[in-house]
Design a protein around this motif. Sequence first.
Motif, PDB file in Angstrom:
ATOM      1  N   THR A   1       0.800  -1.221   0.000  1.00 30.80           N
ATOM      2  CA  THR A   1       0.000   0.000   0.000  1.00 30.80           C
ATOM      3  C   THR A   1       0.836   1.276   0.000  1.00 30.80           C
ATOM      4  OG1 THR A   1      -0.146  -0.223   2.407  1.00 30.80           O
ATOM      5  CG2 THR A   1      -2.001  -1.061   1.110  1.00 30.80           C
ATOM      6  N   SER A   2       2.171   1.145   0.000  1.00 29.40           N
ATOM      7  CA  SER A   2       3.037   2.329  -0.107  1.00 29.40           C
ATOM      8  C   SER A   2       3.056   2.872  -1.527  1.00 29.40           C
ATOM      9  CB  SER A   2       4.465   1.992   0.321  1.00 29.40           C
ATOM     10  OG  SER A   2       4.519   1.506   1.632  1.00 29.40           O
ATOM     11  N   ASN A   3       2.710   2.025  -2.496  1.00 29.96           N
ATOM     12  CA  ASN A   3       2.685   2.419  -3.906  1.00 29.96           C
ATOM     13  C   ASN A   3       4.035   2.965  -4.374  1.00 29.96           C
ATOM     14  OD1 ASN A   3      -0.102   2.000  -5.086  1.00 29.96           O
ATOM     15  ND2 ASN A   3      -0.602   3.038  -3.176  1.00 29.96           N
ATOM     16  N   LEU A   4       5.101   2.255  -3.978  1.00 27.18           N
ATOM     17  CA  LEU A   4       6.467   2.610  -4.365  1.00 27.18           C
ATOM     18  C   LEU A   4       7.161   1.375  -4.924  1.00 27.18           C
ATOM     19  CD1 LEU A   4       7.315   4.655  -1.171  1.00 27.18           C
ATOM     20  CD2 LEU A   4       7.136   5.639  -3.477  1.00 27.18           C
ATOM     21  N   ASN A   5       8.120   1.613  -5.786  1.00 24.86           N
ATOM     22  CA  ASN A   5       8.886   0.516  -6.375  1.00 24.86           C
ATOM     23  C   ASN A   5      10.348   0.938  -6.394  1.00 24.86           C
ATOM     24  OD1 ASN A   5      10.082  -1.170  -8.652  1.00 24.86           O
ATOM     25  ND2 ASN A   5       8.039  -2.067  -8.473  1.00 24.86           N
ATOM     26  N   LEU A   6      11.121   0.449  -5.419  1.00 23.23           N
ATOM     27  CA  LEU A   6      12.503   0.893  -5.242  1.00 23.23           C
ATOM     28  C   LEU A   6      13.462  -0.263  -5.477  1.00 23.23           C
ATOM     29  CD1 LEU A   6      11.933   2.910  -1.955  1.00 23.23           C
ATOM     30  CD2 LEU A   6      12.142   3.861  -4.255  1.00 23.23           C
ATOM     31  N   PRO A   7      14.275  -0.198  -6.535  1.00 26.20           N
ATOM     32  CA  PRO A   7      15.228  -1.296  -6.801  1.00 26.20           C
ATOM     33  C   PRO A   7      16.185  -1.553  -5.647  1.00 26.20           C
ATOM     34  CG  PRO A   7      15.042   0.166  -8.700  1.00 26.20           C
ATOM     35  CD  PRO A   7      14.303   0.824  -7.590  1.00 26.20           C
ATOM     36  N   LYS A   8      16.523  -0.513  -4.881  1.00 29.80           N
ATOM     37  CA  LYS A   8      17.432  -0.678  -3.750  1.00 29.80           C
ATOM     38  C   LYS A   8      16.700  -0.553  -2.415  1.00 29.80           C
ATOM     39  CE  LYS A   8      21.589   0.647  -6.263  1.00 29.80           C
ATOM     40  NZ  LYS A   8      22.720   1.584  -6.367  1.00 29.80           N
ATOM     41  N   GLY A   9      15.456  -1.010  -2.418  1.00 30.87           N
ATOM     42  CA  GLY A   9      14.668  -1.040  -1.194  1.00 30.87           C
ATOM     43  C   GLY A   9      14.108  -2.434  -0.982  1.00 30.87           C
ATOM     44  N   ILE A  10      13.335  -2.593   0.074  1.00 29.41           N
ATOM     45  CA  ILE A  10      12.727  -3.884   0.407  1.00 29.41           C
ATOM     46  C   ILE A  10      11.218  -3.712   0.470  1.00 29.41           C
ATOM     47  CG2 ILE A  10      12.443  -5.588   2.269  1.00 29.41           C
ATOM     48  CD1 ILE A  10      15.407  -5.185   2.895  1.00 29.41           C
ATOM     49  N   SER A  11      10.503  -4.512  -0.320  1.00 33.31           N
ATOM     50  CA  SER A  11       9.051  -4.396  -0.375  1.00 33.31           C
ATOM     51  C   SER A  11       8.335  -5.589   0.259  1.00 33.31           C
ATOM     52  CB  SER A  11       8.585  -4.238  -1.825  1.00 33.31           C
ATOM     53  OG  SER A  11       8.953  -5.382  -2.586  1.00 33.31           O
ATOM     54  N   GLN A  12       9.058  -6.665   0.522  1.00 34.67           N
ATOM     55  CA  GLN A  12       8.434  -7.859   1.103  1.00 34.67           C
ATOM     56  C   GLN A  12       8.940  -8.022   2.541  1.00 34.67           C
ATOM     57  OE1 GLN A  12       9.979  -9.661  -2.552  1.00 34.67           O
ATOM     58  NE2 GLN A  12       8.208 -11.021  -2.469  1.00 34.67           N
ATOM     59  N   ILE A  13       8.449  -7.151   3.404  1.00 38.48           N
ATOM     60  CA  ILE A  13       9.011  -7.025   4.748  1.00 38.48           C
ATOM     61  C   ILE A  13       8.892  -8.322   5.540  1.00 38.48           C
ATOM     62  CG2 ILE A  13       8.845  -5.779   6.939  1.00 38.48           C
ATOM     63  CD1 ILE A  13       7.819  -3.362   5.351  1.00 38.48           C
TER      64      ILE A  13
ATOM     65  N   TYR B   1      25.104  -0.818   6.183  1.00 40.56           N
ATOM     66  CA  TYR B   1      23.761  -1.100   6.707  1.00 40.56           C
ATOM     67  C   TYR B   1      22.784  -1.492   5.593  1.00 40.56           C
ATOM     68  CZ  TYR B   1      19.472  -0.439   9.451  1.00 40.56           C
ATOM     69  OH  TYR B   1      18.265  -0.629  10.082  1.00 40.56           O
ATOM     70  N   ARG B   2      22.730  -0.679   4.545  1.00 45.59           N
ATOM     71  CA  ARG B   2      21.820  -0.990   3.441  1.00 45.59           C
ATOM     72  C   ARG B   2      22.151  -2.349   2.836  1.00 45.59           C
ATOM     73  NH1 ARG B   2      22.791   1.965  -2.124  1.00 45.59           N
ATOM     74  NH2 ARG B   2      24.486   0.449  -1.975  1.00 45.59           N
ATOM     75  N   ASP B   3      23.428  -2.634   2.627  1.00 41.21           N
ATOM     76  CA  ASP B   3      23.819  -3.868   1.961  1.00 41.21           C
ATOM     77  C   ASP B   3      23.517  -5.107   2.807  1.00 41.21           C
ATOM     78  OD1 ASP B   3      24.628  -2.408  -0.202  1.00 41.21           O
ATOM     79  OD2 ASP B   3      26.734  -2.331   0.397  1.00 41.21           O
ATOM     80  N   LEU B   4      23.568  -4.967   4.132  1.00 46.08           N
ATOM     81  CA  LEU B   4      23.194  -6.086   4.994  1.00 46.08           C
ATOM     82  C   LEU B   4      21.724  -6.449   4.798  1.00 46.08           C
ATOM     83  CD1 LEU B   4      24.961  -5.298   8.403  1.00 46.08           C
ATOM     84  CD2 LEU B   4      25.349  -7.297   6.955  1.00 46.08           C
ATOM     85  N   TRP B   5      20.878  -5.432   4.749  1.00 47.40           N
ATOM     86  CA  TRP B   5      19.457  -5.673   4.519  1.00 47.40           C
ATOM     87  C   TRP B   5      19.217  -6.237   3.115  1.00 47.40           C
ATOM     88  CZ3 TRP B   5      15.179  -5.871   7.435  1.00 47.40           C
ATOM     89  CH2 TRP B   5      15.222  -5.334   8.718  1.00 47.40           C
ATOM     90  N   LEU B   6      19.886  -5.688   2.119  1.00 46.90           N
ATOM     91  CA  LEU B   6      19.677  -6.156   0.744  1.00 46.90           C
ATOM     92  C   LEU B   6      20.182  -7.576   0.549  1.00 46.90           C
ATOM     93  CD1 LEU B   6      20.476  -2.950  -1.363  1.00 46.90           C
ATOM     94  CD2 LEU B   6      18.244  -3.849  -0.655  1.00 46.90           C
ATOM     95  N   LEU B   7      21.221  -7.951   1.282  1.00 47.57           N
ATOM     96  CA  LEU B   7      21.685  -9.342   1.224  1.00 47.57           C
ATOM     97  C   LEU B   7      20.600 -10.274   1.744  1.00 47.57           C
ATOM     98  CD1 LEU B   7      23.830 -11.534   0.807  1.00 47.57           C
ATOM     99  CD2 LEU B   7      24.708 -10.989   3.109  1.00 47.57           C
TER     100      LEU B   7
ATOM    101  N   ILE C   1      18.610 -13.306  -0.319  1.00 47.94           N
ATOM    102  CA  ILE C   1      18.478 -14.674   0.200  1.00 47.94           C
ATOM    103  C   ILE C   1      17.001 -15.072   0.216  1.00 47.94           C
ATOM    104  CG2 ILE C   1      18.720 -16.104   2.271  1.00 47.94           C
ATOM    105  CD1 ILE C   1      21.273 -14.460   2.891  1.00 47.94           C
ATOM    106  N   ASN C   2      16.149 -14.143   0.672  1.00 50.58           N
ATOM    107  CA  ASN C   2      14.721 -14.433   0.695  1.00 50.58           C
ATOM    108  C   ASN C   2      14.185 -14.668  -0.708  1.00 50.58           C
ATOM    109  OD1 ASN C   2      11.839 -14.313   1.732  1.00 50.58           O
ATOM    110  ND2 ASN C   2      11.873 -12.579   0.328  1.00 50.58           N
TER     111      ASN C   2
END
Length: 554
Positions: free
Chosen positions: A247-259, A344-350, A354-355
Motif C-alpha cells: 500500500t506504499s505504492n512505491l517501487n525501489l530497486p534498492k529497497g525492500i518491499s516484502q518485509i 547497513y543498506r547492503d546487509l538488509w539487501l543481502l 536470500i529471501n
Amino acid sequence: MQKYSSKINIQLIAETLLKSGISNIVISPGSRNGGLTMQFVNDDRFTCYSVVDERSAGFVALGMAQKLNEPVVVCCTSGSAAVNYYPAITEAFYQNVPLVVLTADRPANYVDLFDGQTIRQENVFEKHVYAGVQLEEEEDDATITDNFLKIKDCMKAVWQKKGPVHINMPFSEPLYDSINEKLIDFDKLSLGKPEYPAVDWDSLLSEASDAKKIMVLVGGQTKDDDLQHYLDKLSEYKNVIILTETTSNLNLPKGISQIDSVLKNISISNYNELKPDLLITLGQNVISKKIKNFLRENKPTYHWHVNLYWQPDTYFSLTQKVYLEAKDFVAAFCKKFEPKNSNYRDLWLLTNRINADYQNSFMESVVWSDLFVFKTTIENFPKDVNIHYSNSAVIRYSQLFNHDASNSVYCNRGTSGIDGSTSTAVGHAIKTEEQTILVTGDISFFYDSNALWNNYIPASFRIILVNNGGGNIFKIIPGPSSTNALEKFFETKHNLTAAHLAEMFNFEYKKVANKYDLKNYWKEFYTASDRPKILEIDTKMAPNAETLKAFMSM
C-alpha cells in the motif's frame, strides 16, 4: 423550471457545499432527508448517486473521495440510518479521507419521546470527526447566519484536515414543499490555509549526523511520482535502507518491499546489526506486524514521523514530529543530509536476496493453495489499473509478492475492518476511467454483498474472490486453534458461493478450482465486456494454512 426546497436552511447547505468546491453527493433514500434530496437532485451543479444501504453508501463515498482527493457528501434520513455510516466514518478518520456526513433528523424536542426513527443524533460521531455541528430549524436572519458559520467551520475542517465532518439537520414537516425561487446565493468561500509547526531542521540534522544505520519505513499512501523520485535518490546512500509495503505504492530497486518475508530470514543474533539508529516513518498505517514487533523490541535511538495529520508513537520511540508532505520532506532531507559510510543498506539487501532465492525455489513447486492463487493473481494484473485489497489474510498475502509499478494499490487500513472493502472499491471504480480490480476473501465479500446493489458499477469492474470456505486467517495466527471454538466461532466455515449474487446483480461469473483452469481464464477475465465480472477461485479443499506456514518457515 428549477425546483428549490422551500426550507432556507436546505438551500443554505446546498449553496455552501457548492461554493466550497463540493459537488458529489451519495444519497440513501428516506423521508426525513427528502427536502435535501429534492434540492440536490434538481440542481445540475451536483452529481448525485442513490445507494440504498447506508453502511455501503458510506464506503462508496469513501472510495469516491479517495480517488478524487476531494470531499464527497453522504446524506441520509434520521435514526439508525445515520449510525450505519459509522464504520465508514471511522475508516475515513484514520485514513484522512474527506467526507461530509449530512444527516437529517427529527425536531430536537422529539428526541427520547419514542417517536419513529428518532435517536440522539447530535454529536453522535464526535470521537471520529474533525468537526460536528447541529443546525437549527428557524429561518430568522440570526439563525441563518449562525448556521452558515457552523457549516463554514465544517467546510474548513473537511478540506484542511482531510477527514470526515458531521452536519446534523433537524426538519419539521412538511418535508417536500418546493418553490421556484433561489433564496441563497453568495460568492466562493475563502476557507484559508492550515498552519503547521515549523520544521526544526537543525535538531533533525543533529540527530541524523551520527547515524550509520537509518531505516525509512513507508506505510500506506497514494502513488506519488515525486516521492518515488526522491526516495530513489535516498536509497543510493549506503547507510539508508528503505522498507515499503504493497500500500506504499512505491517501487525501489534498492529497497525492500516484502518485509514479512525478509524478516523471517533474520536471526536474533543479527538484530543488533539490523536495528536502526534512526527510524524515519512516512505515510500512514503499516500492515506488517513483524516490523512493528522488530522495532518495538529493538528501539531506534531516534524516530521521526513525517505526516501532516497524525504523529503516532507506534514504536514507542518517537523523538520528532515532522509536519510536512512526505515528498517535500525527502526532497529537503536529500539536499541537507550528509550520509555516512556504512554497510547497513547492503546487509538488509543481502537478506532480501536470500529471501528471493528461497521464495523462487519454494514457489516453483507450490501446490494449489491460497499462496499459489495470490502469486498468479498478482502476476496477471493488467498494467495501469487500480487494485483494491480487502483486509485480513488477503492484504497480508499481497505483501508477499512484488506488484507492477504502474498499478495503484489500496486497502482500508485505517481501522483494518472487513466491513466495506467491496463498497470502497465500487466507489473508486465509479469515479475513474481506469479499470478497478477488487481482490477479496469470502468473509469480506459476503459481509459487504450489498455493495453490488449499486446502479453505477462500470462494466470494467472486476472482482477476484478467493473463497477458502471461512476465515482462514484464524488457522494461521496463533491462539484460535487452542480455544476449541475455531471452526464455528472464529473460522466461521460455510459453503456459500457468489453464483446467485452474480446472477441477481447482473455480473458475469466464473468459478475455477485448479491451476489449469485459472491459468487459462485470465485473458478472458480481463477482456472488455458489457457487464462487470466476478472470478471465484475455490480453495476450500486446499492446504492453505499448511502451505503458508511452510513458506514462512523456510
